[in-house]
Design a protein around this motif. Structure first.
Motif, PDB file in Angstrom:
ATOM      1  N   PHE A 204      22.346  18.613  57.989  1.00  0.00           N
ATOM      2  CA  PHE A 204      23.087  17.743  57.077  1.00  0.00           C
ATOM      3  C   PHE A 204      24.227  17.113  57.874  1.00  0.00           C
ATOM      4  O   PHE A 204      24.971  17.824  58.549  1.00  0.00           O
ATOM      5  CB  PHE A 204      23.686  18.536  55.909  1.00  0.00           C
ATOM      6  N   GLN A 205      24.364  15.811  57.793  1.00  0.00           N
ATOM      7  CA  GLN A 205      25.420  15.115  58.531  1.00  0.00           C
ATOM      8  C   GLN A 205      26.024  14.049  57.628  1.00  0.00           C
ATOM      9  O   GLN A 205      25.310  13.185  57.109  1.00  0.00           O
ATOM     10  CB  GLN A 205      24.847  14.465  59.794  1.00  0.00           C
ATOM     11  N   TYR A 206      27.348  14.120  57.444  1.00  0.00           N
ATOM     12  CA  TYR A 206      28.053  13.159  56.614  1.00  0.00           C
ATOM     13  C   TYR A 206      29.207  12.563  57.414  1.00  0.00           C
ATOM     14  O   TYR A 206      29.944  13.310  58.086  1.00  0.00           O
ATOM     15  CB  TYR A 206      28.594  13.816  55.343  1.00  0.00           C
ATOM     16  N   PRO A 207      29.421  11.249  57.335  1.00  0.00           N
ATOM     17  CA  PRO A 207      30.489  10.609  58.118  1.00  0.00           C
ATOM     18  C   PRO A 207      31.846  10.702  57.443  1.00  0.00           C
ATOM     19  O   PRO A 207      32.681   9.810  57.601  1.00  0.00           O
ATOM     20  CB  PRO A 207      29.999   9.161  58.216  1.00  0.00           C
ATOM     21  N   PHE A 208      32.080  11.760  56.705  1.00  0.00           N
ATOM     22  CA  PHE A 208      33.364  11.973  56.042  1.00  0.00           C
ATOM     23  C   PHE A 208      33.599  13.471  55.909  1.00  0.00           C
ATOM     24  O   PHE A 208      32.694  14.277  56.130  1.00  0.00           O
ATOM     25  CB  PHE A 208      33.423  11.275  54.672  1.00  0.00           C
ATOM     26  N   GLY A 209      34.810  13.845  55.563  1.00  0.00           N
ATOM     27  CA  GLY A 209      35.205  15.246  55.549  1.00  0.00           C
ATOM     28  C   GLY A 209      34.713  16.019  54.339  1.00  0.00           C
ATOM     29  O   GLY A 209      34.203  15.442  53.371  1.00  0.00           O
ATOM     30  N   PRO A 210      34.884  17.351  54.353  1.00  0.00           N
ATOM     31  CA  PRO A 210      34.409  18.195  53.264  1.00  0.00           C
ATOM     32  C   PRO A 210      34.886  17.794  51.867  1.00  0.00           C
ATOM     33  O   PRO A 210      34.082  17.824  50.923  1.00  0.00           O
ATOM     34  CB  PRO A 210      34.908  19.590  53.661  1.00  0.00           C
ATOM     35  N   PRO A 211      36.159  17.403  51.655  1.00  0.00           N
ATOM     36  CA  PRO A 211      36.541  16.999  50.295  1.00  0.00           C
ATOM     37  C   PRO A 211      35.727  15.804  49.792  1.00  0.00           C
ATOM     38  O   PRO A 211      35.335  15.763  48.615  1.00  0.00           O
ATOM     39  CB  PRO A 211      38.027  16.637  50.446  1.00  0.00           C
ATOM     40  N   VAL A 213      32.705  15.088  50.817  1.00  0.00           N
ATOM     41  CA  VAL A 213      31.333  15.569  50.611  1.00  0.00           C
ATOM     42  C   VAL A 213      31.191  16.138  49.204  1.00  0.00           C
ATOM     43  O   VAL A 213      30.199  15.892  48.510  1.00  0.00           O
ATOM     44  CB  VAL A 213      30.951  16.624  51.667  1.00  0.00           C
ATOM     45  N   VAL A 214      32.182  16.906  48.780  1.00  0.00           N
ATOM     46  CA  VAL A 214      32.137  17.473  47.427  1.00  0.00           C
ATOM     47  C   VAL A 214      32.067  16.351  46.389  1.00  0.00           C
ATOM     48  O   VAL A 214      31.275  16.415  45.437  1.00  0.00           O
ATOM     49  CB  VAL A 214      33.359  18.382  47.172  1.00  0.00           C
ATOM     50  N   GLU A 215      32.872  15.320  46.568  1.00  0.00           N
ATOM     51  CA  GLU A 215      32.840  14.199  45.628  1.00  0.00           C
ATOM     52  C   GLU A 215      31.514  13.450  45.691  1.00  0.00           C
ATOM     53  O   GLU A 215      31.007  12.970  44.675  1.00  0.00           O
ATOM     54  CB  GLU A 215      34.003  13.247  45.903  1.00  0.00           C
ATOM     55  N   SER A 219      29.026  13.000  42.525  1.00  0.00           N
ATOM     56  CA  SER A 219      28.609  11.679  42.041  1.00  0.00           C
ATOM     57  C   SER A 219      27.092  11.506  42.036  1.00  0.00           C
ATOM     58  O   SER A 219      26.535  10.924  41.100  1.00  0.00           O
ATOM     59  CB  SER A 219      29.241  10.585  42.902  1.00  0.00           C
ATOM     60  N   TYR A 220      26.422  12.023  43.078  1.00  0.00           N
ATOM     61  CA  TYR A 220      25.030  11.628  43.293  1.00  0.00           C
ATOM     62  C   TYR A 220      23.999  12.740  43.180  1.00  0.00           C
ATOM     63  O   TYR A 220      22.811  12.449  43.004  1.00  0.00           O
ATOM     64  CB  TYR A 220      24.895  10.974  44.676  1.00  0.00           C
ATOM     65  N   TYR A 221      24.402  14.005  43.312  1.00  0.00           N
ATOM     66  CA  TYR A 221      23.438  15.106  43.272  1.00  0.00           C
ATOM     67  C   TYR A 221      23.422  15.739  41.893  1.00  0.00           C
ATOM     68  O   TYR A 221      24.425  16.306  41.447  1.00  0.00           O
ATOM     69  CB  TYR A 221      23.789  16.145  44.342  1.00  0.00           C
ATOM     70  N   GLY A 222      22.302  15.642  41.213  1.00  0.00           N
ATOM     71  CA  GLY A 222      22.201  16.048  39.814  1.00  0.00           C
ATOM     72  C   GLY A 222      22.784  17.411  39.473  1.00  0.00           C
ATOM     73  O   GLY A 222      23.615  17.521  38.559  1.00  0.00           O
ATOM     74  N   PRO A 223      22.377  18.504  40.153  1.00  0.00           N
ATOM     75  CA  PRO A 223      22.903  19.824  39.801  1.00  0.00           C
ATOM     76  C   PRO A 223      24.422  19.920  39.914  1.00  0.00           C
ATOM     77  O   PRO A 223      25.080  20.531  39.063  1.00  0.00           O
ATOM     78  CB  PRO A 223      22.207  20.752  40.806  1.00  0.00           C
ATOM     79  N   THR A 224      25.000  19.317  40.955  1.00  0.00           N
ATOM     80  CA  THR A 224      26.456  19.346  41.091  1.00  0.00           C
ATOM     81  C   THR A 224      27.114  18.453  40.051  1.00  0.00           C
ATOM     82  O   THR A 224      28.142  18.809  39.449  1.00  0.00           O
ATOM     83  CB  THR A 224      26.877  18.903  42.507  1.00  0.00           C
ATOM     84  N   ASN A 225      26.531  17.308  39.807  1.00  0.00           N
ATOM     85  CA  ASN A 225      27.031  16.386  38.789  1.00  0.00           C
ATOM     86  C   ASN A 225      27.106  17.062  37.427  1.00  0.00           C
ATOM     87  O   ASN A 225      28.123  16.998  36.727  1.00  0.00           O
ATOM     88  CB  ASN A 225      26.117  15.158  38.746  1.00  0.00           C
ATOM     89  N   ARG A 226      26.025  17.735  37.042  1.00  0.00           N
ATOM     90  CA  ARG A 226      25.970  18.387  35.729  1.00  0.00           C
ATOM     91  C   ARG A 226      26.888  19.607  35.672  1.00  0.00           C
ATOM     92  O   ARG A 226      27.443  19.915  34.606  1.00  0.00           O
ATOM     93  CB  ARG A 226      24.536  18.803  35.406  1.00  0.00           C
ATOM     94  N   ALA A 227      27.054  20.300  36.789  1.00  0.00           N
ATOM     95  CA  ALA A 227      27.948  21.458  36.793  1.00  0.00           C
ATOM     96  C   ALA A 227      29.379  21.022  36.509  1.00  0.00           C
ATOM     97  O   ALA A 227      30.076  21.619  35.671  1.00  0.00           O
ATOM     98  CB  ALA A 227      27.864  22.178  38.140  1.00  0.00           C
ATOM     99  N   PHE A 228      29.838  19.971  37.178  1.00  0.00           N
ATOM    100  CA  PHE A 228      31.186  19.470  36.919  1.00  0.00           C
ATOM    101  C   PHE A 228      31.326  18.986  35.480  1.00  0.00           C
ATOM    102  O   PHE A 228      32.360  19.214  34.826  1.00  0.00           O
ATOM    103  CB  PHE A 228      31.537  18.336  37.891  1.00  0.00           C
ATOM    104  N   ALA A 229      30.283  18.325  34.964  1.00  0.00           N
ATOM    105  CA  ALA A 229      30.338  17.782  33.604  1.00  0.00           C
ATOM    106  C   ALA A 229      30.445  18.887  32.553  1.00  0.00           C
ATOM    107  O   ALA A 229      30.921  18.646  31.436  1.00  0.00           O
ATOM    108  CB  ALA A 229      29.111  16.921  33.335  1.00  0.00           C
ATOM    109  N   ALA A 230      30.007  20.101  32.899  1.00  0.00           N
ATOM    110  CA  ALA A 230      30.023  21.214  31.941  1.00  0.00           C
ATOM    111  C   ALA A 230      31.384  21.904  31.872  1.00  0.00           C
ATOM    112  O   ALA A 230      31.593  22.770  31.014  1.00  0.00           O
ATOM    113  CB  ALA A 230      28.947  22.235  32.311  1.00  0.00           C
ATOM    114  N   LEU A 231      32.312  21.516  32.749  1.00  0.00           N
ATOM    115  CA  LEU A 231      33.591  22.216  32.850  1.00  0.00           C
ATOM    116  C   LEU A 231      34.752  21.357  32.360  1.00  0.00           C
ATOM    117  O   LEU A 231      34.691  20.124  32.406  1.00  0.00           O
ATOM    118  CB  LEU A 231      33.845  22.610  34.313  1.00  0.00           C
ATOM    119  N   ASP A 232      35.813  22.031  31.913  1.00  0.00           N
ATOM    120  CA  ASP A 232      37.038  21.299  31.576  1.00  0.00           C
ATOM    121  C   ASP A 232      37.797  20.994  32.863  1.00  0.00           C
ATOM    122  O   ASP A 232      37.344  21.319  33.968  1.00  0.00           O
ATOM    123  CB  ASP A 232      37.893  22.102  30.589  1.00  0.00           C
ATOM    124  N   ALA A 233      38.944  20.367  32.743  1.00  0.00           N
ATOM    125  CA  ALA A 233      39.686  19.919  33.922  1.00  0.00           C
ATOM    126  C   ALA A 233      40.032  21.082  34.858  1.00  0.00           C
ATOM    127  O   ALA A 233      39.903  20.972  36.089  1.00  0.00           O
ATOM    128  CB  ALA A 233      40.959  19.195  33.494  1.00  0.00           C
TER     129      ALA A 233
END
Length: 272
Positions: A204-211, A213-215, A219-233
């Motif tokens: 896995f190679q991303y041209p940006f830092g870990p923070p 990557v999390v964003e 934004s784009y990976y379904g399981p992570t997207n839905r996990a964030f959507a299930a949580l409060d702030a």
């Protein structure tokens, strides 16, 4: 014809929504190098009838079609299928992409020479049905090949981290069990021979830092997207913090980008 409990039907609806969230086609662009390495190792001859189960936006189906392979791709996410179709059409490739379920493939017995799933079928909720279907649609003497994240590898750890904040459904076993050799032997013991399992590292190679990557995953990976959507702030902040820590700890890059390697189990078998 198999029947499902209302609870399983509801789970499958949620899983479909999960994989249609975000934009898997965009997300998978960074996964292409590892996908091409996996495909190259398959050594698929032109004219081979290949079924790609959980094909996404065509990460291996499109390059295989370019090489003259007779590809059919199946995925639960209709938006990914539409992306794959558009890519094939733009290149004039003879490849078919259909919305479908790895547990209930709308394919006749023994149709394909090669049945493959790159990090796809492992996420279906009833693994025994997946195993039976992969075997059923492969012709006698044909090959079945899967690539599955291992529980110990980086992606396995990522899912465990997410699971601490958003517990997975108790209706399905962990998808990561498809990366456990003993479990795979139990699931693939009927109708196959020459079962082989080898562990590899997926880059896995991303041209940006870990923070960032999390964003990106949010934004784009379904399981992570839905996990964030299930949580409060507060829950979202805690999940973000844990994921940033995980990526930072495993980051192999030192230039502000993010690079890591995720272990997966490649499973290969021959249909009796």
């Amino acid at each position: 014809m198999s029947t499902m409990t209302p609870e399983m039907e509801s789970l499958k609806v949620r899983l479909k929504a999960t994989w249609m969230a975000g934009d898997y086609g965009h997300f998978a662009k960074y996964l292409e190098p590892g996908a091409l390495t996996f495909l190259e190792r398959l050594s698929v001859a032109p004219g081979t009838r290949m079924l790609d189960v959980g094909c996404g936006a065509g990460q291996i189906a499109i390059p295989a079609a370019r090489a003259g392979v007779r590809v059919t791709g199946v995925d639960i996410a209709l938006n990914s299928i539409e992306q794959a179709r558009a890519r094939a059409q733009a290149e004039g490739l003879d490849a078919r992409f259909n919305e479908g379920d790895a547990e209930m493939l709308a394919v006749a017995d023994g149709t394909f020479d090669l049945v493959v799933s790159l990090i796809g079928a492992m996420f279906a909720p009833r693994p025994e049905r997946v195993a039976a279907e992969l075997i059923r649609v492969c012709r006698p003497g044909g090959r079945i090949v899967m690539a599955n994240w291992t529980p110990e590898g980086f992606v396995g750890q990522m899912f465990k981290t997410i699971g601490k904040h958003v517990p997975p459904s108790p209706l399905m076993p962990s998808p990561l069990l498809w990366g456990n050799e003993a479990t795979v032997r139990e699931r693939l013991q009927d109708g196959i021979t020459d079962l082989r399992m080898t562990k590899y590292l997926y880059p896995f190679q991303y041209p940006f830092g870990p923070p960032e990557v999390v964003e990106f995953y949010r934004s784009y990976y379904g399981p992570t997207n839905r996990a964030f959507a299930a949580l409060d702030a507060a829950g979202q902040a805690a999940l973000r913090s844990d994921l940033e820590q995980l990526w930072t700890q495993h980051n192999l890059a030192t230039d502000g980008s993010t690079r890591y390697e995720a272990e997966y189990l490649e499973v290969s078998a021959t249909r009796l």
